[in-house]
Design a protein around this motif. Structure first.
Motif, short mmCIF file in Angstrom:
data_model
loop_
_atom_site.label_atom_id
_atom_site.label_comp_id
_atom_site.label_asym_id
_atom_site.label_seq_id
_atom_site.Cartn_x
_atom_site.Cartn_y
_atom_site.Cartn_z
N GLY A 84 36.43 -7.32 76.04
CA GLY A 84 35.73 -8.42 75.38
C GLY A 84 36.00 -8.57 73.90
N HIS A 85 36.77 -7.68 73.31
CA HIS A 85 37.06 -7.77 71.87
C HIS A 85 38.36 -8.54 71.63
N GLU A 86 38.44 -9.16 70.44
CA GLU A 86 39.63 -9.92 70.05
C GLU A 86 40.62 -9.01 69.34
N TYR A 87 41.91 -9.25 69.62
CA TYR A 87 42.99 -8.48 68.99
C TYR A 87 44.16 -9.40 68.69
N GLU A 88 45.00 -8.97 67.78
CA GLU A 88 46.28 -9.62 67.51
C GLU A 88 47.37 -8.62 67.84
N VAL A 89 48.15 -8.93 68.88
CA VAL A 89 49.18 -8.02 69.37
C VAL A 89 50.48 -8.78 69.62
N PRO A 90 51.61 -8.07 69.66
CA PRO A 90 52.88 -8.73 69.96
C PRO A 90 52.90 -9.31 71.38
N LEU A 91 53.67 -10.36 71.57
CA LEU A 91 53.80 -11.01 72.87
C LEU A 91 54.22 -10.03 73.96
N SER A 92 55.08 -9.05 73.63
CA SER A 92 55.53 -8.07 74.62
C SER A 92 54.36 -7.23 75.16
N VAL A 93 53.36 -6.95 74.33
CA VAL A 93 52.18 -6.20 74.77
C VAL A 93 51.34 -7.08 75.69
N VAL A 94 51.21 -8.36 75.37
CA VAL A 94 50.46 -9.30 76.21
C VAL A 94 51.10 -9.36 77.59
N LYS A 95 52.42 -9.50 77.64
CA LYS A 95 53.13 -9.57 78.92
C LYS A 95 52.95 -8.27 79.71
N HIS A 96 52.99 -7.14 79.03
CA HIS A 96 52.80 -5.85 79.69
C HIS A 96 51.42 -5.77 80.33
N LEU A 97 50.39 -6.11 79.59
CA LEU A 97 49.02 -6.04 80.11
C LEU A 97 48.80 -6.99 81.27
N ASN A 98 49.40 -8.18 81.20
CA ASN A 98 49.16 -9.20 82.23
C ASN A 98 50.01 -9.03 83.48
N SER A 138 43.79 -7.37 81.52
CA SER A 138 44.51 -8.59 81.15
C SER A 138 44.22 -8.92 79.68
N PHE A 139 45.03 -9.82 79.15
CA PHE A 139 44.88 -10.27 77.78
C PHE A 139 44.95 -11.79 77.80
N LYS A 140 43.87 -12.45 77.40
CA LYS A 140 43.81 -13.91 77.42
C LYS A 140 43.99 -14.46 76.02
N PRO A 141 45.11 -15.17 75.80
CA PRO A 141 45.35 -15.76 74.48
C PRO A 141 44.30 -16.80 74.13
N LYS A 198 46.99 -13.88 69.30
CA LYS A 198 45.58 -13.54 69.13
C LYS A 198 44.87 -13.86 70.44
N GLY A 199 44.07 -12.90 70.94
CA GLY A 199 43.39 -13.12 72.20
C GLY A 199 42.34 -12.07 72.48
N VAL A 200 41.81 -12.11 73.70
CA VAL A 200 40.73 -11.23 74.13
C VAL A 200 41.23 -10.29 75.22
N PHE A 201 40.98 -8.99 75.05
CA PHE A 201 41.32 -7.98 76.05
C PHE A 201 40.23 -7.94 77.10
N GLN A 202 40.62 -7.85 78.38
CA GLN A 202 39.65 -7.75 79.47
C GLN A 202 39.97 -6.56 80.36
N ASP A 203 38.94 -5.77 80.63
CA ASP A 203 39.02 -4.64 81.57
C ASP A 203 38.34 -5.11 82.84
N HIS A 204 39.11 -5.30 83.91
CA HIS A 204 38.56 -5.83 85.17
C HIS A 204 37.91 -4.76 86.03
N GLU A 205 38.09 -3.51 85.67
CA GLU A 205 37.53 -2.42 86.47
C GLU A 205 36.15 -1.98 85.98
N LYS A 206 35.94 -2.04 84.67
CA LYS A 206 34.67 -1.57 84.11
C LYS A 206 34.30 -2.45 82.92
N LYS A 207 33.25 -3.24 83.06
CA LYS A 207 32.80 -4.10 81.96
C LYS A 207 32.40 -3.23 80.78
#
Length: 93
Positions: A38-52, A86-89, A5-14
């Motif tokens: 800025g929204h919270e999501y629950e995603v698999p760890l592999s998706v978190v690693k991909h985004l980061n 990025s995805f911040k847990p 569970k964490g927050v998705f961040q778009d660093h190019e466009k707020k």
């Protein structure tokens, strides 16, 4: 796969959004992810690693004062990586 569970961040466009399709292994179903900055999501760890780690680009830079035999400036062999997303847990387990 472990769910994070964490927050998705778009660093190019707020306030921006991202839609992508992802599967980790051959034979896994392809899943669509729709995320908004800025929204919270629950995603698999592999998706978190991909985004980061995979959603970035390398910035070209040159080595100060160094040039090749033709006088062209030398590119930095280790350019800086800039994350697009990025995805911040929210939990630290």
């Amino acid at each position: 796969s472990r769910i994070i569970k964490g927050v998705f961040q778009d660093h190019e466009k707020k306030g921006g959004s991202l839609t992508f399709f992802f599967k980790k292994f051959k034979g896994d179903p392809i899943k669509q992810y729709d995320m908004v900055d800025g929204h919270e999501y629950e995603v698999p760890l592999s998706v978190v690693k991909h985004l980061n780690s995979n959603c970035c680009y390398k910035q070209d830079s040159y080595l100060d004062g160094l040039s090749d035999a033709m006088g062209h400036p030398l590119k930095n062999p280790n350019p800086k990586k800039t994350n697009r997303f990025s995805f911040k847990p929210l939990e630290y387990n």
